[in-house]
Motif scaffolding. Structure first.
Motif, PDB file in Angstrom:
ATOM      1  N   LEU A 231       0.803  -1.223   0.000  1.00 24.05           N
ATOM      2  CA  LEU A 231       0.000   0.000   0.000  1.00 24.05           C
ATOM      3  C   LEU A 231       0.837   1.276   0.000  1.00 24.05           C
ATOM      4  N   ARG A 232       2.120   1.143   0.319  1.00 20.59           N
ATOM      5  CA  ARG A 232       2.979   2.320   0.439  1.00 20.59           C
ATOM      6  C   ARG A 232       2.931   3.203  -0.792  1.00 20.59           C
ATOM      7  N   ASN A 233       2.953   2.586  -1.946  1.00 24.11           N
ATOM      8  CA  ASN A 233       3.079   3.348  -3.188  1.00 24.11           C
ATOM      9  C   ASN A 233       1.877   3.176  -4.115  1.00 24.11           C
ATOM     10  N   ILE A 234       0.784   2.624  -3.593  1.00 24.42           N
ATOM     11  CA  ILE A 234      -0.386   2.401  -4.440  1.00 24.42           C
ATOM     12  C   ILE A 234      -0.941   3.754  -4.902  1.00 24.42           C
ATOM     13  N   ASP A 235      -1.373   3.836  -6.159  1.00 19.67           N
ATOM     14  CA  ASP A 235      -1.925   5.108  -6.624  1.00 19.67           C
ATOM     15  C   ASP A 235      -3.310   5.308  -6.022  1.00 19.67           C
ATOM     16  N   VAL A 236      -3.702   6.565  -5.890  1.00 19.92           N
ATOM     17  CA  VAL A 236      -4.955   6.899  -5.217  1.00 19.92           C
ATOM     18  C   VAL A 236      -6.145   6.242  -5.918  1.00 19.92           C
ATOM     19  N   ALA A 237      -6.109   6.196  -7.242  1.00 21.90           N
ATOM     20  CA  ALA A 237      -7.188   5.546  -7.980  1.00 21.90           C
ATOM     21  C   ALA A 237      -7.266   4.065  -7.622  1.00 21.90           C
ATOM     22  N   GLY A 238      -6.104   3.449  -7.386  1.00 13.75           N
ATOM     23  CA  GLY A 238      -6.070   2.040  -7.030  1.00 13.75           C
ATOM     24  C   GLY A 238      -6.715   1.749  -5.695  1.00 13.75           C
ATOM     25  N   LEU A 239      -6.719   2.734  -4.794  1.00 15.89           N
ATOM     26  CA  LEU A 239      -7.352   2.540  -3.488  1.00 15.89           C
ATOM     27  C   LEU A 239      -8.831   2.216  -3.631  1.00 15.89           C
ATOM     28  N   ALA A 240      -9.442   2.754  -4.664  1.00 15.70           N
ATOM     29  CA  ALA A 240     -10.880   2.544  -4.868  1.00 15.70           C
ATOM     30  C   ALA A 240     -11.204   1.098  -5.203  1.00 15.70           C
ATOM     31  N   SER A 241     -10.212   0.358  -5.691  1.00 14.66           N
ATOM     32  CA  SER A 241     -10.470  -1.027  -6.104  1.00 14.66           C
ATOM     33  C   SER A 241      -9.892  -2.053  -5.134  1.00 14.66           C
ATOM     34  N   VAL A 242      -9.423  -1.596  -3.973  1.00 22.15           N
ATOM     35  CA  VAL A 242      -8.829  -2.533  -3.001  1.00 22.15           C
ATOM     36  C   VAL A 242      -9.864  -3.531  -2.507  1.00 22.15           C
ATOM     37  N   GLY A 243     -11.051  -3.059  -2.160  1.00 18.74           N
ATOM     38  CA  GLY A 243     -12.085  -3.966  -1.639  1.00 18.74           C
ATOM     39  C   GLY A 243     -11.671  -4.556  -0.302  1.00 18.74           C
ATOM     40  N   ASN A 244     -11.996  -5.814  -0.085  1.00 21.07           N
ATOM     41  CA  ASN A 244     -11.621  -6.484   1.161  1.00 21.07           C
ATOM     42  C   ASN A 244     -10.109  -6.513   1.291  1.00 21.07           C
ATOM     43  N   ILE A 245      -9.585  -5.972   2.391  1.00 17.94           N
ATOM     44  CA  ILE A 245      -8.129  -5.830   2.533  1.00 17.94           C
ATOM     45  C   ILE A 245      -7.430  -7.186   2.575  1.00 17.94           C
ATOM     46  N   GLY A 246      -8.059  -8.176   3.193  1.00 16.48           N
ATOM     47  CA  GLY A 246      -7.450  -9.510   3.239  1.00 16.48           C
ATOM     48  C   GLY A 246      -7.331 -10.126   1.863  1.00 16.48           C
ATOM     49  N   ASP A 247      -8.408 -10.040   1.088  1.00 16.96           N
ATOM     50  CA  ASP A 247      -8.376 -10.576  -0.273  1.00 16.96           C
ATOM     51  C   ASP A 247      -7.358  -9.818  -1.129  1.00 16.96           C
ATOM     52  N   PHE A 248      -7.274  -8.505  -0.914  1.00 17.03           N
ATOM     53  CA  PHE A 248      -6.318  -7.693  -1.667  1.00 17.03           C
ATOM     54  C   PHE A 248      -4.884  -8.147  -1.392  1.00 17.03           C
ATOM     55  N   LEU A 249      -4.531  -8.301  -0.118  1.00 16.21           N
ATOM     56  CA  LEU A 249      -3.166  -8.713   0.231  1.00 16.21           C
ATOM     57  C   LEU A 249      -2.834 -10.076  -0.370  1.00 16.21           C
ATOM     58  N   THR A 250      -3.795 -10.988  -0.296  1.00 17.66           N
ATOM     59  CA  THR A 250      -3.551 -12.330  -0.825  1.00 17.66           C
ATOM     60  C   THR A 250      -3.369 -12.302  -2.332  1.00 17.66           C
ATOM     61  N   SER A 251      -4.217 -11.561  -3.018  1.00 19.39           N
ATOM     62  CA  SER A 251      -4.110 -11.512  -4.480  1.00 19.39           C
ATOM     63  C   SER A 251      -2.815 -10.844  -4.933  1.00 19.39           C
ATOM     64  N   GLU A 252      -2.319  -9.886  -4.142  1.00 17.13           N
ATOM     65  CA  GLU A 252      -1.079  -9.191  -4.507  1.00 17.13           C
ATOM     66  C   GLU A 252       0.145 -10.099  -4.409  1.00 17.13           C
ATOM     67  N   LEU A 253       0.012 -11.229  -3.700  1.00 15.66           N
ATOM     68  CA  LEU A 253       1.141 -12.163  -3.604  1.00 15.66           C
ATOM     69  C   LEU A 253       1.562 -12.669  -4.981  1.00 15.66           C
ATOM     70  N   ILE A 254       0.606 -12.767  -5.910  1.00 10.93           N
ATOM     71  CA  ILE A 254       0.909 -13.248  -7.251  1.00 10.93           C
ATOM     72  C   ILE A 254       1.921 -12.320  -7.926  1.00 10.93           C
ATOM     73  N   LYS A 255       1.738 -11.014  -7.738  1.00  7.14           N
ATOM     74  CA  LYS A 255       2.701 -10.050  -8.294  1.00  7.14           C
ATOM     75  C   LYS A 255       3.987 -10.035  -7.483  1.00  7.14           C
ATOM     76  N   PHE A 256       3.844 -10.164  -6.168  1.00  4.69           N
ATOM     77  CA  PHE A 256       4.996 -10.088  -5.265  1.00  4.69           C
ATOM     78  C   PHE A 256       6.047 -11.143  -5.593  1.00  4.69           C
ATOM     79  N   VAL A 257       5.623 -12.368  -5.911  1.00  2.00           N
ATOM     80  CA  VAL A 257       6.604 -13.435  -6.154  1.00  2.00           C
ATOM     81  C   VAL A 257       7.367 -13.233  -7.463  1.00  2.00           C
ATOM     82  N   GLU A 258       6.964 -12.254  -8.259  1.00  2.00           N
ATOM     83  CA  GLU A 258       7.689 -11.933  -9.482  1.00  2.00           C
ATOM     84  C   GLU A 258       8.773 -10.882  -9.240  1.00  2.00           C
ATOM     85  N   TRP A 259       8.810 -10.314  -8.052  1.00  2.00           N
ATOM     86  CA  TRP A 259       9.829  -9.304  -7.759  1.00  2.00           C
ATOM     87  C   TRP A 259      11.214  -9.941  -7.737  1.00  2.00           C
TER      88      TRP A 259
END
Length: 367
Positions: A231-259
């Motif tokens: 969330l540190r660098n998420i764009d403000v527009a992206g905040l509108a699509s976060v939805g459930n914070i738990g689901d958001f964190l879990t789904s972001e893992l897919i991108k995270f493992v590509e770092w």
């Protein structure tokens, strides 16, 4: 796209196979390191001795067990996605289960079971802790018992593995959301799981969030680390699509493992610098509610303070010097604002709260 086309599309994203295997075959795969039941999971999906004993009883009685789901990783090794405790129990009974330290776990000695009363005190092989053990014939029958294996082949993408893990482990689990998230992360990339574990142990971070022991045991500090990172660098527009914070964190893992390593090092550097500043600005007090009129800190760790101050500092420091004194001053600004008065977030969903806390926090430290 109609339903049939959607079914075909998503079926193509996950390649599977299925066949029964004997416990003897599975134990050989485990000994050879070709099936990974992740010792990290064993602390999370923990069964009582009575549950383990009933499983052994079921095998001996020939009662079919639920399928075990495994995901084939890039090295061809099977990662157990669902069935960790079943596999762990069977291997512990056979005396071959290893713990996180790589050492053998004490063999399972069965407790009282509903049908096989003589199974109480029984072990697979002779043991000093048991009163009896299986005969050689019973051991052969046990090893020949079959378990249906569902294999997610390595050509399946991480999104497919994520979806399957979510479906299999989100119902009826006693694990916390972050513990389940950790299990998913291990199966997607052990390297990234270890990175998160080490990053979330950073002393100034733990000092500043100052969680009670219960929340630390439930891995909430790791969830907070993910919140900061995602969330540190998420764009403000992206905040509108976060939805459930738990689901958001879990789904972001897919991108995270590509770092890659460069990105991971960069993010850890920002994380550590931010919490060095926050620790110097007051440590635990800086992420608690502040009462400007009484000039005192009140209550426990505050997500409002975390989202405004911690994420605000994290957003600013790659391009701006932020001092501990500035954090202390802006803490007063935060809690003097009527939008963040006591009780403002009561009953409010996290994504709704963050729409105000995160942009406001950034404005405090961005020049």
């Amino acid at each position: 796209m109609n339903l049939e086309e959607e079914i075909e599309k998503y079926r193509r994203q996950i390649a599977t196979d299925s066949y029964p295997m004997s416990i003897g075959e599975l134990s050989n795969l485990y000994r050879d390191g070709e099936i990974d039941i992740h010792p990290e999971f064993q602390r999370i999906f923990r069964w009582e001795p009575s549950q383990k004993s009933r499983l052994i009883e079921s095998v001996l009685l020939g009662i079919p067990l639920p399928s075990v789901f495994v995901a084939q990783n890039e090295k061809g090794i099977w990662d157990v996605v669902d069935g960790v405790q079943r596999m762990s129990t069977i291997f512990q009974f056979m005396g071959i289960l290893k713990g996180e330290d790589g050492k053998l776990v004490d063999p399972l000695v069965c407790s009282d079971t509903p049908f096989l009363k003589q199974l109480e005190g029984c072990s697979y092989e002779p043991s000093e802790n048991s009163t009896r053990n299986l005969t050689s014939t019973q051991r052969l029958d046990f090893k020949r018992a079959r378990i249906d294996m569902k294999i997610i082949k390595r050509e399946s993408d991480n999104q497919a593995k994520y979806d399957l893990f979510q479906r299999l482990n989100s119902f009826g689990s006693t694990a916390t959301p972050q513990e389940l998230r950790n299990c998913l992360l291990v199966s997607l990339s052990k390297e990234h799981y270890e990175w998160l574990g080490e990053t979330s142990k950073y002393a100034p971070f733990l000092k500043t969030i100052d969680l009670p022991e219960r929340l630390t045991k439930e891995k909430y500090h790791m969830e907070l680390a993910l919140r900061f990172i995602f969330l540190r660098n998420i764009d403000v527009a992206g905040l509108a699509s976060v939805g459930n914070i738990g689901d958001f964190l879990t789904s972001e893992l897919i991108k995270f493992v590509e770092w890659d390593d460069e990105r991971l090092n960069q993010e850890r550097g920002i994380f550590q610098k931010a919490f060095d500043i926050l620790a110097a600005a007051g440590g635990p007090d800086v992420l608690r509610r502040y009462n400007p009129s009484l000039d005192r800190t009140e209550g426990p760790f505050s997500l409002t303070a975390f989202e405004a101050l911690a994420l605000g500092v994290g957003f600013a420091i790659p391009n701006t010097d932020v001092s501990a004194e500035e954090v202390q001053a802006q803490r007063s600004v935060l809690w003097s604002n009527t939008r963040f008065a006591a009780g403002h977030a009561t009953g409010m969903r996290a994504d709704q709260r963050m729409k105000s806390t995160i942009p406001f926090g950034r404005s405090l430290f961005t020049r």
